[in-house]
Design an enzyme around this catalytic site. Structure first.
Site, PDB file in Angstrom:
ATOM      1  N   TYR A  16       0.841  -1.201   0.000  1.00 17.14           N
ATOM      2  CA  TYR A  16       0.000   0.000   0.000  1.00 17.14           C
ATOM      3  C   TYR A  16       0.877   1.252   0.000  1.00 17.14           C
ATOM      4  O   TYR A  16       0.647   2.183  -0.770  1.00 17.14           O
ATOM      5  CB  TYR A  16      -0.937  -0.018   1.216  1.00 17.14           C
ATOM      6  CG  TYR A  16      -1.726   1.251   1.379  1.00 17.14           C
ATOM      7  CD1 TYR A  16      -2.780   1.544   0.510  1.00 17.14           C
ATOM      8  CD2 TYR A  16      -1.418   2.166   2.371  1.00 17.14           C
ATOM      9  CE1 TYR A  16      -3.491   2.730   0.633  1.00 17.14           C
ATOM     10  CE2 TYR A  16      -2.132   3.349   2.506  1.00 17.14           C
ATOM     11  CZ  TYR A  16      -3.162   3.625   1.636  1.00 17.14           C
ATOM     12  OH  TYR A  16      -3.858   4.803   1.747  1.00 17.14           O
ATOM     13  N   GLU A  38     -11.277   4.305   4.993  1.00 17.79           N
ATOM     14  CA  GLU A  38     -10.800   5.189   6.062  1.00 17.79           C
ATOM     15  C   GLU A  38     -11.857   5.317   7.153  1.00 17.79           C
ATOM     16  O   GLU A  38     -11.541   5.347   8.338  1.00 17.79           O
ATOM     17  CB  GLU A  38     -10.429   6.571   5.507  1.00 17.79           C
ATOM     18  CG  GLU A  38      -9.195   6.590   4.623  1.00 17.79           C
ATOM     19  CD  GLU A  38      -7.881   6.369   5.356  1.00 17.79           C
ATOM     20  OE1 GLU A  38      -7.848   6.369   6.609  1.00 17.79           O
ATOM     21  OE2 GLU A  38      -6.858   6.197   4.671  1.00 17.79           O
ATOM     22  N   TRP A  46      -4.912   0.585  10.518  1.00 19.65           N
ATOM     23  CA  TRP A  46      -5.029   0.562   9.063  1.00 19.65           C
ATOM     24  C   TRP A  46      -4.702  -0.832   8.526  1.00 19.65           C
ATOM     25  O   TRP A  46      -5.306  -1.293   7.563  1.00 19.65           O
ATOM     26  CB  TRP A  46      -4.130   1.627   8.457  1.00 19.65           C
ATOM     27  CG  TRP A  46      -4.286   1.818   6.980  1.00 19.65           C
ATOM     28  CD1 TRP A  46      -3.292   1.774   6.049  1.00 19.65           C
ATOM     29  CD2 TRP A  46      -5.493   2.105   6.242  1.00 19.65           C
ATOM     30  NE1 TRP A  46      -3.810   1.998   4.788  1.00 19.65           N
ATOM     31  CE2 TRP A  46      -5.158   2.210   4.882  1.00 19.65           C
ATOM     32  CE3 TRP A  46      -6.827   2.268   6.609  1.00 19.65           C
ATOM     33  CZ2 TRP A  46      -6.089   2.462   3.884  1.00 19.65           C
ATOM     34  CZ3 TRP A  46      -7.760   2.526   5.604  1.00 19.65           C
ATOM     35  CH2 TRP A  46      -7.386   2.628   4.267  1.00 19.65           C
TER      36      TRP A  46
END
Length: 191
Positions: A16, A38, A46
């Protein structure tokens, strides 16, 4: 080159960081996906959300905005039970309600991308942090966008979430300046 340390040794996080984080995107579907993920992250890590990303894509038809806007309460409950997504009902319902608001923005601005990127004159903000400790959790811009999105009835769009979201879609480049993926270094490597 000394790259950003936050991905650690986690392969999903590294991928990512290297391939998506802080890279400008103007694609409404991707932008909606990042807003949804998000929002799902609120209160979680995350890496937890990224590890469930494929399930989210299956559950929400690759974050097709129109599809998501038409999901019924029963379908959202089925998603909650059937898929390995974050089980919070409010977060799952926010995917539908935010999709409805994105459709309104697309009518008003031509695209969700146009609406967001106008805040930065369609050019990413390139920060030059020497250390990850300098990167803020929010800023005036994330507060401003958050306020407007909340006025438009978006959910899970607080200033911290929006700051991370702006990084996710490349409105802000917060790679440390020594990272090979920082915009300045990528330009140098192209020469």
């Amino acid at each position: 080159m000394d790259n950003c340390k936050w991905p650690g040794k986690n392969e999903i996080m590294q991928k990512y960081h290297d391939k998506e984080w802080c890279i400008p995107s103007y694609d409404d579907t991707y932008i909606f996906e990042m807003l949804s993920l998000e929002g799902a992250q609120a209160g979680l890590s995350w890496s937890t959300v990224l590890s469930k990303r494929d399930e989210y894509k299956k559950a929400f038809n690759n974050f097709d905005i129109l599809y998501c806007s038409k999901l019924s309460d029963e379908e959202l409950e089925e998603i909650r039970q059937k898929y390995a997504v974050i089980k919070n009902r409010l977060k799952l319902k926010s995917v539908r309600s935010n999709a409805l608001e994105v459709l309104k923005i697309q009518d008003e601005f031509g695209s969700f991308s146009n609406y967001l990127w106008k805040y930065v004159d369609f050019k990413p903000i390139i920060n030059k942090w020497e250390s990850e400790s300098e990167v803020p959790a929010e800023n005036e811009l994330s507060q401003k966008i958050s306020k407007d999105l909340k006025k438009r009835n978006f959910k899970f769009v607080g200033p911290l979430i929006i700051y991370s979201f702006m990084q996710a879609i490349g409105m802000i480049d917060d790679h440390i300046i020594s990272c090979q993926y920082h915009s300045v270094n990528k330009k140098r490597n192209l020469k």
